[in-house]
Enzyme design. Structure first.
Site, PDB file in Angstrom:
ATOM      1  N   VAL A   5       0.833  -1.200   0.000  1.00 25.92           N
ATOM      2  CA  VAL A   5       0.000   0.000   0.000  1.00 25.92           C
ATOM      3  C   VAL A   5       0.868   1.251   0.000  1.00 25.92           C
ATOM      4  CG1 VAL A   5      -1.694   1.319   1.313  1.00 25.92           C
ATOM      5  CG2 VAL A   5      -1.941  -1.151   1.093  1.00 25.92           C
ATOM      6  N   ASP A  52       1.844  24.570 -42.503  1.00 21.81           N
ATOM      7  CA  ASP A  52       1.402  25.065 -43.804  1.00 21.81           C
ATOM      8  C   ASP A  52       1.459  26.585 -43.786  1.00 21.81           C
ATOM      9  OD1 ASP A  52       0.440  25.155 -46.331  1.00 21.81           O
ATOM     10  OD2 ASP A  52      -1.548  24.354 -45.873  1.00 21.81           O
ATOM     11  N   ASP A 339      -4.680  19.822 -43.811  1.00 19.11           N
ATOM     12  CA  ASP A 339      -6.119  20.061 -43.915  1.00 19.11           C
ATOM     13  C   ASP A 339      -6.803  19.197 -44.963  1.00 19.11           C
ATOM     14  OD1 ASP A 339      -5.089  21.201 -46.181  1.00 19.11           O
ATOM     15  OD2 ASP A 339      -5.724  23.246 -45.728  1.00 19.11           O
ATOM     16  N   ASP A 343      -3.514  14.532 -46.599  1.00 18.15           N
ATOM     17  CA  ASP A 343      -2.593  14.841 -45.500  1.00 18.15           C
ATOM     18  C   ASP A 343      -2.711  13.861 -44.337  1.00 18.15           C
ATOM     19  OD1 ASP A 343      -1.472  17.074 -46.714  1.00 18.15           O
ATOM     20  OD2 ASP A 343      -3.004  18.423 -45.924  1.00 18.15           O
ATOM     21  N   ASP A 439      -3.302  13.557   0.573  1.00 16.93           N
ATOM     22  CA  ASP A 439      -2.336  13.794  -0.506  1.00 16.93           C
ATOM     23  C   ASP A 439      -3.007  14.080  -1.846  1.00 16.93           C
ATOM     24  OD1 ASP A 439      -0.262  13.512   1.157  1.00 16.93           O
ATOM     25  OD2 ASP A 439       0.449  11.601   0.393  1.00 16.93           O
TER      26      ASP A 439
END
Length: 613
Positions: A5, A52, A339, A343, A439
């Protein structure tokens, strides 16, 4: 069971997931849509952006500014897609200009439309600019296209760099000047020279030509290359696409951050170079190559383009794929924009595929990790800044969790080495409460730290999330300090309660109070650890909680859990602890300055320049 643990950071997975999710939300607010959470971290490691030109470095709001024909030219004043423009014809050029423009509009699939008292592009911006120019000439483009029969269409192809239509048995070709002029008969040298000059001015140029077909010729030939020959040149149309005003600053940030920017475009090399100069991508020593000039050997290509001030023009989709591959093989983390449908392979190959949200295709968006909702290069830089911040945040809460693991493990190690003769400072349930309760909140707060001003002022990180610096800081500095204060608090409270080493077991009340003191020492130490981990170079007292309200709320939440599990008797009984005596509180509080001091000493040794003061 206790060791297991203590060693497994149960709160790490939700902390990591939330940190990535918050980063993705922040990117979306800045017009960068993350499609895969893991891309957030990868963005922070980016060393090369292959971008581009059109729509990314420029606004992709084209307006026709010049029509040149062998019989004279016409200049068009005004910007945007409004048809209300002023056209200045050279003597004797009006008929030739009208023929070239009306031929070009027959190829157009996009158009300009009036929307909310503002003319905007509907479809391809270049076609919309041609459409608005046709209207400015007094020609009803809709009526023109309705009156003439469209027989065939050959779509634009990135390899041919042109497209064509057959209208009333006439072939009309529109495309890159060098590809169209090469198929025209007659003297085209002057046209080539004009096209080059316009491109050097940063204008995007297309050529328009035509040929009258023989009856049945279009139906008999499915190959456009066979039809597109012996053309009659009609004219050149030049378009202005204004650079984005924020592109120059974004490229400057990339240069400062050690990120190389390579322009990869299908446009004319002179146009690409002119725009690159306008946005500051190149300065004194640019390297300009076309797709046909790229070396066939991948190693040579990689060595050639792995530098600053690189412009790659007339690039085909397969070239983009190869460019991404060779840069990755040289150890770069590559972000590639795209685009079009073709591509998609390059976007898959890159570490981070970036698709255009406005002008991109669905295929490109599906293949991408990041979608730019505004098609803006500056948005990529903003996403990289957030990616770097997230990378740093993950390292912060990893250090935080590992430090806690050392403090949680120490009691079991001492108990085991003593053969069970020394009492166990923390129970398994207390360890679980530390991991999942006290924590978890500060760790989550560390995971949502905002970008620091200096985030883009250093080179890209080239280390893993867990490296020797993280492990050494957690297990050699912060962790042992927490563990030492925790164990000292535990055993001194036991001694204060009349227990002596080697003697009989302490009373149950004394043991519970000592265990509660040890638990308190760890919570205090982790609070100090959270503040210490907000910066990799500055001591905790110079950072505090400013700039991240979540860390203040998280610490208050941790202290609330601490108080509840100490003073609410049923809960305290479940986790096997009790409120410590005054001595225990005082000893536990020492964890805060002890962790601060250990952290400051570590930073002074590792970062002597920035940690002083």
């Amino acid at each position: 069971l206790g060791v297991t643990v203590a060693l497994v950071p149960e709160g790490l997975l939700p902390t990591l997931t939330l940190s990535l999710a918050v980063a993705a939300q922040r990117m979306a607010q800045r017009n960068a849509l993350v499609r895969h959470l893991e891309a957030v971290e990868t963005l922070g490691l980016t060393t090369v952006i292959c971008t581009d030109k059109t729509g990314t470095l420029t606004r992709n709001e084209l307006s026709a500014v010049l029509v040149w024909t062998p019989h004279g030219s016409a200049r068009i004043d005004g910007e945007g897609y409004s048809p209300y423009r002023t056209i200045q014809f050279e003597p004797g050029s009006e008929d030739a200009v009208r023929e070239a423009v009306t031929a070009a509009v027959m190829c157009a699939e996009g158009r300009s439309v009036l929307h909310d008292d503002h003319w905007v592009a509907e479809g391809d911006p270049l076609d919309a600019a041609v459409w608005s120019l046709t209207l400015a000439l007094g020609v009803d483009a809709d009526r023109l296209k309705t009156e003439h029969l469209l027989q065939r269409r050959f779509p634009f192809d990135p390899h041919r760099r042109r497209m064509s239509v057959v209208v009333d048995n006439t072939l009309i070709v529109k495309g890159a000047p060098e590809t169209v002029l090469a198929r025209c008969h007659g003297q085209t040298d002057r046209a080539c020279s004009v096209a080059d000059r316009l491109a050097q001015d940063g204008l995007r140029v297309i050529a328009v030509a035509k040929r009258t077909l023989a009856p049945g010729e279009a139906a008999a030939n499915a190959d456009p290359d066979h039809l597109e020959r012996d053309l009659t040149f009609l004219g050149l149309i030049a378009f202005f696409d204004p650079p984005r005003p924020e592109a120059s600053e974004a490229i400057a940030h990339c240069r400062e951050a050690g990120i190389r920017v390579i322009m990869v475009t299908g446009d004319h090399p002179a146009t690409a170079l002119a725009v690159a100069r306008q946005v500051g991508l190149v300065r004194e020593h640019p390297l300009v190559l076309t797709g046909n000039e790229l070396p066939a050997d991948d190693a040579i290509l990689g060595a050639l383009i792995d530098r600053d001030e690189v412009v790659l023009a007339r690039v085909k989709p397969e070239d983009k794929l190869r460019i991404a591959r060779v840069l990755r093989n040289r150890g770069h983390v590559v972000a590639m924009t795209g685009d079009g449908v073709n591509d998609a392979p390059a976007l898959h190959e890159a570490d981070v595929g970036v698709a255009m949200g406005r002008s991109g295709t669905d295929v490109a968006r599906e293949a991408a990790d990041l979608v730019l909702l505004d098609d803006n290069f500056a948005t990529i830089v903003a996403a990289i800044e957030q990616g770097r911040t997230t990378y740093n945040n993950i390292r912060r809460f990893l250090t935080y969790h590992l430090t806690d693991n050392a403090a949680e493990l120490a009691p079991f190690v001492v108990w085991a080495l003593s053969g069970g003769r020394l009492p166990l400072a923390l129970s398994v349930l207390q360890v679980l409460l530390l991991d999942l309760g006290t924590d978890a909140l500060p760790a989550l707060a560390l995971g949502v730290e905002p970008p620091a001003p200096e985030t883009l002022q250093t080179p890209p990180p080239r280390r893993g999330l867990v490296d020797m610096s993280v492990l050494a800081r957690a297990f050699l500095a912060l962790g042992p300090t927490e563990a030492l204060v925790e164990l000292a608090t535990f055993f001194l409270v036991l001694v204060h309660g009349s227990w002596s080493p080697g003697g009989s077991l302490p009373s149950p009340h004394t043991l519970l109070a000592a265990s509660g003191a040890a638990f308190t020492a760890v919570v205090f130490g982790q609070a100090a650890n959270a503040l210490a981990n907000r910066s990799d170079t500055l001591p905790a007292w110079r950072v505090g909680v400013r700039g991240n309200r979540a860390i203040g709320y998280a610490l208050l939440g941790s202290f609330a859990i601490l108080g509840t599990t100490l003073f609410v008797e049923p809960l305290a009984r479940v986790v096997h602890q009790a409120p410590p005596p005054a001595l225990g509180w005082g000893l536990a509080a020492i964890a805060v300055p002890a962790v601060f001091a250990a952290d400051a000493l570590w930073k002074r040794v590792m970062h002597p320049r920035t940690s002083s003061g």
